[in-house]
Design a protein around this motif. Sequence first.
Motif, short mmCIF file in Angstrom:
data_model
loop_
_atom_site.label_atom_id
_atom_site.label_comp_id
_atom_site.label_asym_id
_atom_site.label_seq_id
_atom_site.Cartn_x
_atom_site.Cartn_y
_atom_site.Cartn_z
N GLY A 68 0.79 -1.19 0.01
CA GLY A 68 -0.08 0.01 0.05
C GLY A 68 0.97 1.40 0.04
N GLU A 69 2.09 1.17 0.66
CA GLU A 69 3.03 2.24 0.82
C GLU A 69 3.52 2.56 -0.56
N LEU A 70 3.88 1.26 -1.23
CA LEU A 70 4.42 1.57 -2.62
C LEU A 70 3.34 2.30 -3.71
N VAL A 71 1.89 1.67 -3.62
CA VAL A 71 1.12 2.35 -4.32
C VAL A 71 0.90 3.83 -4.26
N GLU A 72 0.88 4.04 -2.95
CA GLU A 72 0.59 5.62 -2.58
C GLU A 72 1.84 6.30 -3.20
N ARG A 73 2.96 6.03 -2.91
CA ARG A 73 4.12 6.98 -3.32
C ARG A 73 4.35 6.78 -4.90
N PHE A 74 3.86 5.77 -5.64
CA PHE A 74 3.89 5.77 -7.03
C PHE A 74 2.57 6.83 -7.48
N LEU A 75 1.38 6.91 -7.14
CA LEU A 75 0.57 7.59 -7.20
C LEU A 75 0.86 9.21 -7.00
N ARG A 76 1.62 9.28 -6.12
CA ARG A 76 2.14 10.81 -5.99
C ARG A 76 3.19 11.24 -6.85
N LEU A 77 4.03 10.37 -7.28
CA LEU A 77 4.86 10.70 -8.27
C LEU A 77 4.39 10.91 -9.65
N MET A 78 3.24 10.10 -9.86
CA MET A 78 2.59 10.47 -11.18
C MET A 78 1.74 11.75 -11.12
N GLU A 79 1.16 12.25 -9.96
CA GLU A 79 0.62 13.53 -9.80
C GLU A 79 1.75 14.71 -10.25
N GLU A 80 2.95 14.39 -9.73
CA GLU A 80 3.90 15.23 -9.76
C GLU A 80 4.69 15.05 -11.30
N ARG A 81 4.17 14.14 -11.83
CA ARG A 81 4.94 13.79 -13.26
C ARG A 81 6.47 13.52 -13.40
N LYS A 82 6.77 12.72 -12.15
CA LYS A 82 7.91 12.36 -11.92
C LYS A 82 8.05 11.04 -12.76
N LEU A 83 7.91 10.89 -13.78
CA LEU A 83 7.89 9.53 -14.58
C LEU A 83 8.90 8.63 -14.30
N ASP A 84 10.11 9.19 -14.63
CA ASP A 84 11.51 8.35 -14.30
C ASP A 84 11.44 7.48 -13.07
N GLU A 85 11.21 8.21 -12.13
CA GLU A 85 11.25 7.62 -10.63
C GLU A 85 9.94 6.87 -10.62
N ALA A 86 8.72 7.10 -11.10
CA ALA A 86 7.58 6.32 -11.02
C ALA A 86 7.85 4.92 -12.08
N LYS A 87 8.57 4.95 -13.07
CA LYS A 87 8.88 3.72 -13.69
C LYS A 87 9.65 2.70 -13.05
N THR A 88 10.62 3.14 -12.00
CA THR A 88 10.91 2.11 -11.23
C THR A 88 10.21 1.14 -10.36
N PHE A 89 8.91 1.38 -10.29
CA PHE A 89 7.91 0.61 -9.67
C PHE A 89 7.24 -0.34 -10.61
N LEU A 90 7.78 -0.19 -11.89
CA LEU A 90 6.91 -1.15 -12.92
C LEU A 90 7.56 -2.42 -13.24
N GLY A 91 7.06 -3.49 -13.55
CA GLY A 91 7.49 -4.77 -13.79
C GLY A 91 7.73 -4.72 -15.36
N GLU A 92 8.30 -5.67 -15.71
CA GLU A 92 8.70 -5.38 -17.39
C GLU A 92 7.33 -5.67 -18.21
N ASP A 93 6.32 -6.56 -17.66
CA ASP A 93 5.11 -6.40 -18.63
C ASP A 93 3.72 -5.76 -17.87
N PHE A 94 4.20 -4.58 -17.43
CA PHE A 94 3.24 -3.75 -16.71
C PHE A 94 2.40 -3.31 -17.77
N VAL A 95 0.88 -3.31 -17.37
CA VAL A 95 -0.15 -2.78 -18.37
C VAL A 95 -1.19 -2.02 -17.03
#
Length: 191
Positions: A68-95
């Motif tokens: 849940g903490e990972l998801v909340e951090r990811f959502l905040r990064l997306m709001e801030e459009r910090k895409l490079d950092e947000a991408k570190t949360f994604l698996g290879e086959d993310f959809v």
Amino acid sequence: MPVVNVTLIEGYPEDVRVRLAERITDAVAATLDAPLDAITVIENEVKPASYMRGRTGRRPGAAQLVAGELVERFLRLMEERKLDEAKTFLGEDFVMVFPGASGGTEMRRLEDLVAFSATRYRWVKKRIDSIDEAYRGTVTTVIVTGTLYGEWQDGTPFENIRFVDRFEIEKGKFRRQQVWNDLAIAMAARG
């Protein structure tokens, strides 16, 4: 009165041991008709030298991050459009799957989401009401509910638009994100 004994190699932090005991308690309560205060979890720790498998001593493995903490951090990064950092949360086959008239829109790149969103609003943020986790094997599912607020393309503010996000996480990486929200309804109501 179920009693569950768990043996761990010494070395896990206290917060990880507490989280494990809580999750075991929840699993027992969801499986047996036992009140929480009747479920006992005992964690026994052994020294690494006292834990051997296949003639090889073992060390504690890595603890999973709190999903849940990972998801909340990811959502905040997306709001801030910090895409490079947000991408570190994604698996290879993310959809990602977003609402749409013909069953939804699938995207695999965060840049595609940003481009898709740019046709709908200037910016959006989330007020999170709840974050719930469920576990099945090695996959943790996280459900986030709340409301959206932001600005439409013409600069008009909006708020209180319901959303639900569902994430599947395995080994600390996001496999799938499904999104449901009332943005299309709110857009249609504007005319």
